[in-house]
Design a protein around this motif. Structure first.
Motif, mmCIF file in Angstrom:
data_model
loop_
_atom_site.group_PDB
_atom_site.id
_atom_site.type_symbol
_atom_site.label_atom_id
_atom_site.label_comp_id
_atom_site.label_asym_id
_atom_site.label_seq_id
_atom_site.Cartn_x
_atom_site.Cartn_y
_atom_site.Cartn_z
ATOM 1 N N LEU A 1 0.828 -1.204 0.000
ATOM 2 C CA LEU A 1 0.000 0.000 0.000
ATOM 3 C C LEU A 1 0.867 1.261 0.000
ATOM 4 O O LEU A 1 0.541 2.251 -0.658
ATOM 5 C CB LEU A 1 -0.939 -0.006 1.210
ATOM 6 N N ALA A 2 1.975 1.217 0.739
ATOM 7 C CA ALA A 2 2.895 2.369 0.738
ATOM 8 C C ALA A 2 3.493 2.580 -0.647
ATOM 9 O O ALA A 2 3.674 3.726 -1.086
ATOM 10 C CB ALA A 2 3.990 2.166 1.777
ATOM 11 N N GLU A 3 3.783 1.489 -1.343
ATOM 12 C CA GLU A 3 4.287 1.595 -2.713
ATOM 13 C C GLU A 3 3.257 2.271 -3.630
ATOM 14 O O GLU A 3 3.622 2.920 -4.613
ATOM 15 C CB GLU A 3 4.637 0.207 -3.252
ATOM 16 N N ASP A 4 1.976 2.139 -3.278
ATOM 17 C CA ASP A 4 0.906 2.777 -4.044
ATOM 18 C C ASP A 4 0.610 4.193 -3.576
ATOM 19 O O ASP A 4 -0.334 4.831 -4.061
ATOM 20 C CB ASP A 4 -0.380 1.949 -3.948
ATOM 21 N N GLY A 5 1.387 4.679 -2.611
ATOM 22 C CA GLY A 5 1.248 6.072 -2.194
ATOM 23 C C GLY A 5 0.459 6.311 -0.925
ATOM 24 O O GLY A 5 0.209 7.457 -0.545
ATOM 25 N N TYR A 6 0.077 5.235 -0.241
ATOM 26 C CA TYR A 6 -0.698 5.385 0.989
ATOM 27 C C TYR A 6 0.187 5.250 2.224
ATOM 28 O O TYR A 6 1.169 4.496 2.218
ATOM 29 C CB TYR A 6 -1.780 4.303 1.071
ATOM 30 N N LEU A 7 -0.175 5.957 3.276
ATOM 31 C CA LEU A 7 0.350 5.662 4.601
ATOM 32 C C LEU A 7 -0.422 4.447 5.105
ATOM 33 O O LEU A 7 -1.657 4.473 5.182
ATOM 34 C CB LEU A 7 0.129 6.845 5.544
ATOM 35 N N ALA A 8 0.254 3.364 5.401
ATOM 36 C CA ALA A 8 -0.407 2.132 5.824
ATOM 37 C C ALA A 8 0.003 1.799 7.249
ATOM 38 O O ALA A 8 1.189 1.844 7.588
ATOM 39 C CB ALA A 8 -0.045 0.980 4.893
#
Length: 232
Positions: free
Chosen positions: A51-58
């Motif tokens: 998810l972080a790779e997709d730009g989210y803070l997870a």
């Protein structure tokens, strides 16, 4: 970048650890990742990292902290699987949802008020339904949620989008339960259900024997599009 943070409970009576994966740039939103019965293990951390790779803070809170902080179990090792079932039986789900709510509150602070979603697996899928019904999560996803049929009384409080992924041959969710989920939720304006024919519980796990690559990818693509739409 990943780290472990400490989050205060809503009532201030304690605190718990959470694994956090941060994107390389400012996050587009945040997503709370809700564990299976195996704790915040390598698979859940990998969910966060992707998810972080997709730009989210997870962020994945340790929901079993009142029972045993830092528990990590492998579902493919039978004694550990049995231990996980024992922990699930002792776990207070209402307290767990309050800890998820505290994590959502923490994430809003970390992202300066951007939208916050949640995604859960197995027990976490059930908690995702409860999160959609009881918190201000902006968009929520549940994979192979267990026991949703006895939560349907809460469906009227679901105000933001919820997506559920349902394997049709789930060893923990029988056909009658699946039928009740569809009958109770198919006409709900905020809820979307997807069936995965022939799939069993845990088909979208990151590691191990349960994973089915094709269906895991399909479900994750749907989840990605869902969050892109509702957390923008």
């Amino acid at each position: 970048m990943s780290e472990t943070v400490t989050i205060d409970t809503l009532d201030g009576s304690g605190d718990f650890a959470a694994y956090v994966a941060r994107p390389s740039d400012a996050p587009r939103a945040a997503i709370v990742v809700i564990q299976e019965i195996f704790g915040v293990n390598a698979g859940i951390r990998r969910k966060c990292d992707k998810l972080a790779e997709d730009g989210y803070l997870a962020v994945a809170p340790d929901l079993f902290w009142r029972l045993e902080p830092g528990i990590e179990l492998d579902p493919d090792v039978e004694p550990e699987f049995q231990r996980a079932l024992d922990l699930m039986g002792k776990f207070d789900q209402d307290e767990g949802v309050r800890d998820i709510e505290a994590t959502i509150k923490w994430a809003r602070g970390e992202t300066d008020g951007k939208k916050i979603g949640a995604v859960g697996y197995c027990l976490g899928g059930r908690l995702a339904f409860m999160t959609a019904a009881r918190t201000d999560s902006d968009a929520t996803v549940g994979y192979y949620a267990v026991g949703v049929d006895n939560l349907l009384r809460e469906k009227q409080t679901i105000a933001n989008p919820l997506m559920l992924h349902i394997p049709t041959e789930d060893g923990f969710v029988d056909k009658e339960t699946q039928k009740a989920m569809h009958e109770g939720l198919d006409d709900h304006p905020k809820v979307t259900l997807h069936d995965y024919e022939g799939m069993d519980h845990g088909f979208a796990t990151e590691f191990g024997d349960r994973r089915n690559e094709a269906c895991a990818d399909k479900a994750d693509e749907r989840t990605s599009a869902f969050f892109a739409e509702h957390l923008a």
